[in-house]
Write a protein that holds these residues in place. Sequence first.
Motif, short mmCIF file in Angstrom:
data_model
loop_
_atom_site.label_atom_id
_atom_site.label_comp_id
_atom_site.label_asym_id
_atom_site.label_seq_id
_atom_site.Cartn_x
_atom_site.Cartn_y
_atom_site.Cartn_z
N GLY A 107 0.82 -1.22 0.00
CA GLY A 107 0.00 0.00 0.00
C GLY A 107 0.85 1.26 0.00
N LYS A 108 0.53 2.18 -0.90
CA LYS A 108 1.24 3.47 -0.94
C LYS A 108 0.93 4.26 0.33
CE LYS A 108 1.33 7.93 -3.44
NZ LYS A 108 0.88 8.69 -4.63
N GLY A 109 1.99 4.64 1.05
CA GLY A 109 1.81 5.34 2.32
C GLY A 109 2.45 6.71 2.34
N ALA B 135 5.59 12.64 -9.17
CA ALA B 135 5.28 11.24 -9.50
C ALA B 135 6.08 10.37 -8.52
CB ALA B 135 5.64 10.95 -10.95
N GLU B 136 5.75 10.55 -7.21
CA GLU B 136 6.53 9.91 -6.15
C GLU B 136 6.01 8.54 -5.75
OE1 GLU B 136 4.05 11.80 -5.60
OE2 GLU B 136 3.02 10.74 -3.99
N GLY B 137 4.71 8.30 -6.01
CA GLY B 137 4.12 7.03 -5.57
C GLY B 137 4.85 5.84 -6.18
N PHE C 5 -4.79 12.33 2.02
CA PHE C 5 -5.37 11.03 1.67
C PHE C 5 -4.42 10.17 0.83
CE2 PHE C 5 -9.41 13.62 1.98
CZ PHE C 5 -9.93 12.97 3.10
N ASP C 6 -3.19 10.67 0.61
CA ASP C 6 -2.29 9.94 -0.28
C ASP C 6 -1.71 8.68 0.37
OD1 ASP C 6 -1.43 9.82 -2.90
OD2 ASP C 6 0.38 11.00 -2.57
N MET C 7 -2.18 8.40 1.59
CA MET C 7 -1.80 7.14 2.26
C MET C 7 -2.98 6.17 2.31
SD MET C 7 -3.64 8.43 4.60
CE MET C 7 -3.72 7.03 5.72
N PHE D 257 1.71 12.72 3.34
CA PHE D 257 1.31 13.98 2.71
C PHE D 257 2.14 14.18 1.44
CE2 PHE D 257 0.53 18.41 1.80
CZ PHE D 257 -0.83 18.49 2.06
N ASP D 258 1.44 14.53 0.36
CA ASP D 258 2.09 14.71 -0.94
C ASP D 258 1.98 16.17 -1.38
OD1 ASP D 258 3.16 14.52 -3.44
OD2 ASP D 258 1.49 13.35 -4.32
N THR D 259 3.04 16.92 -1.13
CA THR D 259 3.05 18.32 -1.60
C THR D 259 3.43 18.38 -3.08
OG1 THR D 259 5.40 18.65 -1.16
CG2 THR D 259 3.88 19.14 0.65
N ALA E 46 -2.79 1.98 -4.59
CA ALA E 46 -2.19 3.31 -4.50
C ALA E 46 -3.10 4.40 -5.06
CB ALA E 46 -0.86 3.33 -5.26
N THR E 47 -3.11 5.54 -4.39
CA THR E 47 -3.71 6.76 -4.94
C THR E 47 -2.65 7.32 -5.89
OG1 THR E 47 -2.79 7.87 -3.00
CG2 THR E 47 -5.14 7.30 -2.93
N LEU E 48 -2.52 6.67 -7.05
CA LEU E 48 -1.30 6.88 -7.83
C LEU E 48 -1.35 8.04 -8.81
CD1 LEU E 48 1.46 5.52 -7.82
CD2 LEU E 48 0.78 4.22 -9.82
ZN ZN Z 1 1.09 11.00 -4.42
#
Ligand code: ZN
Length: 502
Positions: free
Chosen positions: A273-275, A357-359, A296-298, A278-280, A382-384
Amino acid sequence: MDFSIKGCDWNKASQNGLLSGKSDCLVVGLFEGQTLSGAVHQVDLATKGLVTRLIKAGDIDGKSGTTLLLHEVHGIGAARVLLVGLGKQDKFNHKAFAEAARAAWRALNGTQVAQVVWTLAQLPVQERDASWAVRSSITTMRELAYKFTQMKSKPETKAAALKKAVISIDPADEKAAKIALKHAVALANGTDLTRDLGNLPANICTPTYLANTAKKMARDWKLKAEVLGQKQLEALKMGSFLSVTRGSVEPVQFIVLHYNGAGAKQAPVVLVGKGVTFDTGGISLKPGDSMDEMKFDMCGAASVLGTMRAIAEIGIKLNVIAVVPACENMPAGNATKPGDIVTSMSGLTIEVLNTDAEGRLILCDALTYVERFKPAAVIDVATLTGACVIALGHHNSGMYSTDDALAGELLDASKEAVDPIWRMPLDQEYHEQLKSNFADLANIGGRPGGSVTAACFLSRFTESYKWAHLDIAGTAWKSGAAKGATGRPVPLLTQFLVDRAA
Ligand code: ZN
Ligand code: BES
Ligand code: MN
């Protein structure tokens, strides 16, 4: 909320006491334009034609979504009767059932009813069995009952009056219904955990918070938790994952949670699972609008933890391992920059053309790591990509797989769990878009097919096992007035694992 099952043949209802027994409310369904049958027919007989008179008077007609609450009904034991419109019987499918159930639970929520007898699970639902109707009844109720109040200084709403539901079921289905009840409650508990983790703000739900949650789950549910930190990840050469966390002051966490439901020899199913708590966007900073939603990016991580909670409570006979790479994606003086080249654990070098594009950068190292488990199958969640939301909207999660059998299993589970997915392509042609002039591959493939190229990127790291990928960017949470985590795809994943274990 306490649910229980009681066998009842409505043709012999006088014998089992459901019609004469005391309760706060008896919930019965009514099809549109049809002779009364089952529970509602017995209520009509016992009340000397009250339901028939109400239909004649035009107060209820069985239209789907409608309800009518009756008080002080003479001739039956219950203090109230809730009549629930079901729509046309030849259209009574899983959607119509869920709509009726939702309308019924909503109507009860507005009352002081503490204890109900729920007969709707005995209705004939197209292409579904009684166990499904029991599960749907329970999960619909629990979905409506969910509230996220942890962060309020005082409770806003008073506690719900409803405490107990007796679900009546045909005697022949009683045994299966009891199992269905247990599954549904476990699924609802897992889904609630996923929603809570998603809804918590990023200043509380940090990578460390996720790791502590996994450790607590291990204690509560006899799982085994391992958490790897910066030093260990460096030793494993997870250069891609570590490039994402560089700009963050929150310590990186790599969580591995084992559920051993079968013999040690059985190959495990691995959920990744993508954790990103926080995705700035990092140096490729996101625009400010709705950036709060990147807490919610986790949700991928939250969904694999919620699924572990559910299967542990059910006690399925399968080995399952959850793996969560957890970090923040922040800009900073030392953050990864566009154009930087990193070396993944697999040895492949990656040109980071966009730090947002970090996921895929954190998942690719996790996907390499899980090779050591010799998995029967690996599913990452993943919230990819925002592109997946453009492609499929908020109804279907994007599903990708290099294995048709695995894809088929997921589609079947999705249908049973009513947690929709849509299979997307992974054709070789798309891989062209990931070419880099400087490294083995680039981390972005341009705007066309953005969700597909993200999945193609991941597939480069999954060649040694059966793999599927779920892009839940459009389904994991809702925006606007109903902003909040949905708990998807915990129903899908739990159903998939239950089916595999059977
Ligand atoms: Zn992300
Ligand atoms: N977490 C986002 C994806 C996302 C965005 C999910 C909006 C839900 C709503 C992901 O890390 C991301 O930023 N992806 C980029 C990829 C792009 C730079 C190739 C995107 O989708 O814009
Ligand atoms: Mn991003």
